[in-house]
Enzyme design. Sequence first.
Site, PDB file in Angstrom:
ATOM      1  N   LYS A  27     -29.666 -29.538 -36.062  1.00  0.00           N
ATOM      2  CA  LYS A  27     -29.580 -30.727 -36.915  1.00  0.00           C
ATOM      3  C   LYS A  27     -30.951 -31.044 -37.508  1.00  0.00           C
ATOM      4  O   LYS A  27     -31.074 -31.364 -38.694  1.00  0.00           O
ATOM      5  CB  LYS A  27     -29.065 -31.928 -36.104  1.00  0.00           C
ATOM      6  CG  LYS A  27     -27.581 -31.826 -35.757  1.00  0.00           C
ATOM      7  CD  LYS A  27     -27.117 -32.875 -34.750  1.00  0.00           C
ATOM      8  CE  LYS A  27     -25.659 -32.639 -34.359  1.00  0.00           C
ATOM      9  NZ  LYS A  27     -25.148 -33.565 -33.342  1.00  0.00           N
ATOM     10  N   ASP A  67     -22.887 -41.172 -37.131  1.00  0.00           N
ATOM     11  CA  ASP A  67     -21.794 -40.446 -36.464  1.00  0.00           C
ATOM     12  C   ASP A  67     -20.452 -41.163 -36.673  1.00  0.00           C
ATOM     13  O   ASP A  67     -19.408 -40.606 -36.373  1.00  0.00           O
ATOM     14  CB  ASP A  67     -22.052 -40.381 -34.947  1.00  0.00           C
ATOM     15  CG  ASP A  67     -22.721 -39.087 -34.510  1.00  0.00           C
ATOM     16  OD1 ASP A  67     -22.402 -38.040 -35.102  1.00  0.00           O
ATOM     17  OD2 ASP A  67     -23.529 -39.137 -33.572  1.00  0.00           O
ATOM     18  N   GLN A  70     -27.168 -37.860 -29.107  1.00  0.00           N
ATOM     19  CA  GLN A  70     -26.418 -36.632 -28.835  1.00  0.00           C
ATOM     20  C   GLN A  70     -25.569 -36.794 -27.578  1.00  0.00           C
ATOM     21  O   GLN A  70     -26.057 -37.242 -26.535  1.00  0.00           O
ATOM     22  CB  GLN A  70     -27.394 -35.451 -28.698  1.00  0.00           C
ATOM     23  CG  GLN A  70     -26.725 -34.102 -28.538  1.00  0.00           C
ATOM     24  CD  GLN A  70     -25.894 -33.679 -29.753  1.00  0.00           C
ATOM     25  OE1 GLN A  70     -26.198 -34.041 -30.888  1.00  0.00           O
ATOM     26  NE2 GLN A  70     -24.836 -32.942 -29.526  1.00  0.00           N
TER      27      GLN A  70
END
Length: 293
Positions: free
Chosen positions: A54, A121, A98
């Site tokens: 990422k 997200d 994460q």
Amino acid sequence: MTARILDGKQIASEIRAEIARDVAALLEAGGPRPGLAAVLVGDNPASEVYVRNKQRACERAGIDSRLHRLDAAAGDARLLELIEQLNADPTVHGILVQLPLPRGFEERAVLDAVDPLKDVDAFSPENVGLLVQGRPRFLPCTPHGVIQLLHRCQIPVAGRHAVVVGRSEIVGKPMALLLAARDGTCGPEACNATVTLAHSRSENLAEIVRSADIVVAAVGRPQMIRGEMLKPGCTVIDVGINRVGDALVGDVHFEEAAQVAGAITPVPGGVGPLTIAMLLSNTLASARKAVNS
Ligand code: GUN
């Protein structure tokens, strides 16, 4: 029949190039450099790889990426304090915690602490609610990546029967919503599906999957979807990433499925790269909104 392979890596690379152009245009217009803060807790090897990928993708697109590492023993209070700092930092437009968090962390409380305006997200209750109501702020990255893939590969979705296998908060549930939506970022032809949300407890799963024009497999069980469960010519999107010995395999038995399906995504190199591209897209969108707020 041998299925057409849907090259997620290639499509993600096209999308990332478009984002890089848009980031350059935002800077040119006097806007801020988009900033993503990644929070990595503990030392899960798979998470290390995901976060590194990422970050690399951010750098290539001109997005400022900052990694915040915490020890698995840090505890919720320290993690919540870090999230508060990032919420208050005007140079941070997106915050990514994460998952999974190490044992002992209150995952829901941590995700709820992320400012919904920086929740790239789309995990916060506010952003999930907006999505359910058909007025999303951010689109969840993996499901949005699947829609982009279908659209850019010119797979018809509107009016077709899509079966999503798996009902997770991250993929299955929002995937069903995006496929059934009236409209979206790729237009009405890339949604408006008739959607069945199946899962590990569904009776007659093989029969349900065999009635699908589009199958999205996101159950987290290696090679669970077999060739005999598919309608000839259907499109198979495999979201699974399972480690079996030294190999990475999807939720679909690729070799069998490729003999029956019309089109299929590989693992790796299918949906994974698109998830990252859509994360960059959300971070850019957040930076643009910050200018206009
Ligand atoms: N772990 C597995 N998938 C994801 C994702 O899409 N976002 C985050 N934050 N963690 C994940």
